[in-house]
Design a protein around this motif. Structure first.
Motif, mmCIF file in Angstrom:
data_model
loop_
_atom_site.group_PDB
_atom_site.id
_atom_site.type_symbol
_atom_site.label_atom_id
_atom_site.label_comp_id
_atom_site.label_asym_id
_atom_site.label_seq_id
_atom_site.Cartn_x
_atom_site.Cartn_y
_atom_site.Cartn_z
ATOM 1 N N THR A 106 19.554 11.034 0.742
ATOM 2 C CA THR A 106 20.525 12.086 1.063
ATOM 3 C C THR A 106 20.515 13.178 -0.006
ATOM 4 O OG1 THR A 106 21.939 10.529 2.250
ATOM 5 C CG2 THR A 106 22.966 12.561 1.471
ATOM 6 N N ALA A 107 20.442 12.772 -1.267
ATOM 7 C CA ALA A 107 20.432 13.753 -2.357
ATOM 8 C C ALA A 107 19.215 14.657 -2.288
ATOM 9 C CB ALA A 107 20.477 13.022 -3.700
ATOM 10 N N ALA A 108 18.098 14.117 -1.809
ATOM 11 C CA ALA A 108 16.862 14.898 -1.735
ATOM 12 C C ALA A 108 16.943 16.026 -0.720
ATOM 13 C CB ALA A 108 15.690 13.983 -1.407
ATOM 14 N N GLU A 109 17.933 15.985 0.173
ATOM 15 C CA GLU A 109 18.073 17.057 1.163
ATOM 16 C C GLU A 109 18.513 18.363 0.514
ATOM 17 O OE1 GLU A 109 20.803 15.522 4.003
ATOM 18 O OE2 GLU A 109 19.465 13.925 4.709
ATOM 19 N N LYS A 110 19.177 18.277 -0.657
ATOM 20 C CA LYS A 110 19.656 19.479 -1.345
ATOM 21 C C LYS A 110 18.941 19.734 -2.667
ATOM 22 C CE LYS A 110 24.353 19.238 0.561
ATOM 23 N NZ LYS A 110 25.804 19.152 0.231
ATOM 24 N N ALA A 111 18.593 18.686 -3.358
ATOM 25 C CA ALA A 111 17.985 18.839 -4.677
ATOM 26 C C ALA A 111 16.567 19.398 -4.565
ATOM 27 C CB ALA A 111 17.964 17.504 -5.399
ATOM 28 N N LYS A 112 16.143 20.059 -5.639
ATOM 29 C CA LYS A 112 14.789 20.614 -5.675
ATOM 30 C C LYS A 112 13.824 19.740 -6.464
ATOM 31 C CE LYS A 112 16.362 25.408 -5.195
ATOM 32 N NZ LYS A 112 16.396 26.761 -5.829
ATOM 33 N N ALA A 113 14.368 18.936 -7.382
ATOM 34 C CA ALA A 113 13.507 18.094 -8.206
ATOM 35 C C ALA A 113 14.317 16.937 -8.773
ATOM 36 C CB ALA A 113 12.872 18.902 -9.336
ATOM 37 N N ILE B 222 21.572 25.655 -15.771
ATOM 38 C CA ILE B 222 20.753 24.789 -14.915
ATOM 39 C C ILE B 222 21.674 23.795 -14.210
ATOM 40 C CG2 ILE B 222 18.878 23.106 -14.829
ATOM 41 C CD1 ILE B 222 17.816 24.342 -17.426
ATOM 42 N N LYS B 223 21.647 23.786 -12.902
ATOM 43 C CA LYS B 223 22.506 22.892 -12.129
ATOM 44 C C LYS B 223 21.886 21.494 -12.075
ATOM 45 C CE LYS B 223 24.429 26.563 -9.240
ATOM 46 N NZ LYS B 223 24.563 27.102 -7.859
ATOM 47 N N ALA C 243 11.513 20.670 -15.452
ATOM 48 C CA ALA C 243 11.570 20.463 -14.003
ATOM 49 C C ALA C 243 12.121 21.696 -13.302
ATOM 50 C CB ALA C 243 12.433 19.251 -13.691
ATOM 51 N N ALA C 244 13.145 22.301 -13.897
ATOM 52 C CA ALA C 244 13.732 23.513 -13.317
ATOM 53 C C ALA C 244 12.745 24.666 -13.350
ATOM 54 C CB ALA C 244 15.008 23.881 -14.070
ATOM 55 N N GLN C 245 12.012 24.799 -14.456
ATOM 56 C CA GLN C 245 11.023 25.872 -14.602
ATOM 57 C C GLN C 245 9.887 25.699 -13.600
ATOM 58 O OE1 GLN C 245 11.150 28.636 -16.438
ATOM 59 N NE2 GLN C 245 9.173 29.267 -15.582
ATOM 60 N N ALA C 246 9.471 24.440 -13.381
ATOM 61 C CA ALA C 246 8.371 24.195 -12.445
ATOM 62 C C ALA C 246 8.759 24.603 -11.029
ATOM 63 C CB ALA C 246 8.014 22.707 -12.480
ATOM 64 N N ALA D 248 15.328 15.232 -25.642
ATOM 65 C CA ALA D 248 14.134 15.000 -24.831
ATOM 66 C C ALA D 248 14.469 15.072 -23.335
ATOM 67 C CB ALA D 248 13.521 13.645 -25.169
ATOM 68 N N VAL D 249 15.622 14.536 -22.963
ATOM 69 C CA VAL D 249 16.034 14.586 -21.560
ATOM 70 C C VAL D 249 16.322 16.029 -21.144
ATOM 71 C CG1 VAL D 249 17.698 13.781 -19.855
ATOM 72 C CG2 VAL D 249 16.960 12.244 -21.693
ATOM 73 N N LEU D 250 16.981 16.782 -22.022
ATOM 74 C CA LEU D 250 17.254 18.192 -21.732
ATOM 75 C C LEU D 250 15.955 18.961 -21.536
ATOM 76 C CD1 LEU D 250 19.107 20.638 -21.459
ATOM 77 C CD2 LEU D 250 19.122 20.818 -23.960
ATOM 78 N N GLU D 251 14.974 18.695 -22.372
ATOM 79 C CA GLU D 251 13.678 19.361 -22.229
ATOM 80 C C GLU D 251 13.034 19.012 -20.890
ATOM 81 O OE1 GLU D 251 9.324 19.739 -24.507
ATOM 82 O OE2 GLU D 251 10.909 18.456 -25.339
ATOM 83 N N ALA D 252 13.149 17.759 -20.478
ATOM 84 C CA ALA D 252 12.590 17.352 -19.184
ATOM 85 C C ALA D 252 13.300 18.063 -18.034
ATOM 86 C CB ALA D 252 12.711 15.835 -19.031
ATOM 87 N N ILE D 253 14.615 18.229 -18.153
ATOM 88 C CA ILE D 253 15.377 18.960 -17.128
ATOM 89 C C ILE D 253 14.910 20.405 -17.060
ATOM 90 C CG2 ILE D 253 17.665 19.838 -16.507
ATOM 91 C CD1 ILE D 253 18.822 17.270 -17.769
ATOM 92 N N GLU D 254 14.784 21.023 -18.223
ATOM 93 C CA GLU D 254 14.353 22.430 -18.277
ATOM 94 C C GLU D 254 12.952 22.592 -17.693
ATOM 95 O OE1 GLU D 254 16.758 24.069 -22.198
ATOM 96 O OE2 GLU D 254 14.845 23.021 -22.482
#
Length: 354
Positions: free
Chosen positions: A293-300, A273-274, A348-351, A340-346
């Motif tokens: 600026t970051a929102a131009e590339k990031a997905k979540a 997961i990037k 967000a990526a899954q969504a 807990a933070v890792l789970e939130a990242i996962e």
């Protein structure tokens, strides 16, 4: 060779203030920031300065008001309920355009709450530090070295812009011990304070420090001029980024939560997961352009904070809700875990995949 000393975060703040030329400290004990006052009580008299334990937090901030009016570098520190008591004095100082440094080592709340670390004073620091139209510069360290460095910088910024600069930490940062390079702490003010109450000596017109203006037109003019200054302060907004170049999921966190988030990001990368981190170093001014600026590339985005969700609003405003923003938080003195933070990242990526 750099001179490193093992210090608590609270001690690092106090030593930095002394090295920055602060010789006037007024405070009142409250956990978890009492070590700041205790350190000042030992060191300030040896430096030819003034340490005074006021009868209350209200008295302490008004003593800072008086010392700053005389053109000297002055400071006070407290924790969440104590900062609330200082709010009237902070507004008076803003209305008088006086520089000073204020330290808030946050504890859980509301009310007396508990003495464990928290970040639930974000709104208070960035939005409602007192009545009226004004701002404070708010700096957010995430290690003991930054507790030292940003305190020195806070005095410089306060003098430069004639504003209160706040160090916003938390109980964990205040108590943790880490090596600190104190060799870069010397910083005397080079700002001419021709507005200060130093006595005319028969050589100039008398100066007046005042926040009372009964003519509405005059007060409006002063507020408009002050906000022109605030617009200039926006240029100091900054972040510390980690692995954001190709990040699809960006964590936004400050203080101790940013350190926890880095560990979770490393684990997320191992899973393919990037993820990356944007850590606001200035909470006011908030680094909204960097996030936009970051929102131009990031997905979540995932906001990690020790509150019910306060900084998340600034993240959403900065990116104009152009990307999903998720919250990973604990409150009441509880600290988010890397898991807990890792789970939130996962999540967000899954969504974003579904």
């Amino acid at each position: 060779m750099a001179e490193k000393v093992l210090m608590k975060g609270n001690e690092a703040i106090a030593e930095a203030a002394i090295m920055a030329g602060c010789r006037h400290f007024f405070g009142y004990p409250i956990t978890p920031q009492t070590e700041v006052a205790a350190y000042m009580a030992k060191r300030m008299p040896k430096m030819g300065g003034t340490y005074l334990q006021a009868e209350s937090e209200i008295a302490a901030i008004n003593m800072v008001y008086g010392a700053s009016s005389a053109g000297v570098r002055a400071m006070t520190s407290s924790s969440s309920p104590g900062i609330s008591l200082k709010s009237e004095g902070l507004s008076y100082m803003a209305g008088s355009d006086l520089p000073a440094v204020l330290v808030n080592i946050q504890r859980g709340g509301p009310g007396l709450g508990g003495i464990r670390p928290s970040q639930s004073d974000y709104f208070q620091a960035t939005r409602s530090s007192g009545h009226g139209d004004f701002h404070m510069i708010v700096l957010a360290p995430n290690n003991v070295q930054e507790m030292f460095d940003l305190t020195v910088e806070a005095f410089e910024l306060a003098d430069q812009y004639r504003m209160t600069a706040m160090i916003l930490g938390d109980g964990m940062l205040g108590q943790v011990m880490e090596p600190v390079d104190i060799s870069r702490g010397e910083a005397a003010s080079n700002v001419t304070k021709d507005w200060a109450l130093t006595g005319t000596k028969g050589q100039r017109k008398r100066n007046v420090i005042n926040s009372l203006y009964l003519e509405a037109e005059e007060l409006e003019m002063l507020n408009l001029k002050r906000f022109e200054k605030y617009a200039d302060v926006e240029k100091i907004a900054r972040t510390d980024n980690y692995l954001t170049e190709d990040a699809e999921v960006i964590i936004v966190a400050y203080g101790i939560c940013a350190r926890i988030a880095r560990n979770a990001i490393n684990e997320a990368r191992k899973k393919g997961i990037k993820a990356g981190l944007i850590r606001p170093v200035t909470l006011w001014p908030f680094p909204k352009n960097q996030l936009k600026t970051a929102a131009e590339k990031a997905k979540a985005f995932v906001v990690v904070e020790m509150s019910m969700g306060q900084m998340i609003q600034d993240v959403e405003l900065s990116i104009r809700c152009s990307r999903p923003v998720h919250l990973c938080s604990r409150t009441g003195g509880m600290v988010p875990t890397p898991e807990a933070v890792l789970e939130a990242i996962e999540n967000a990526a899954q969504a974003e995949r579904s």
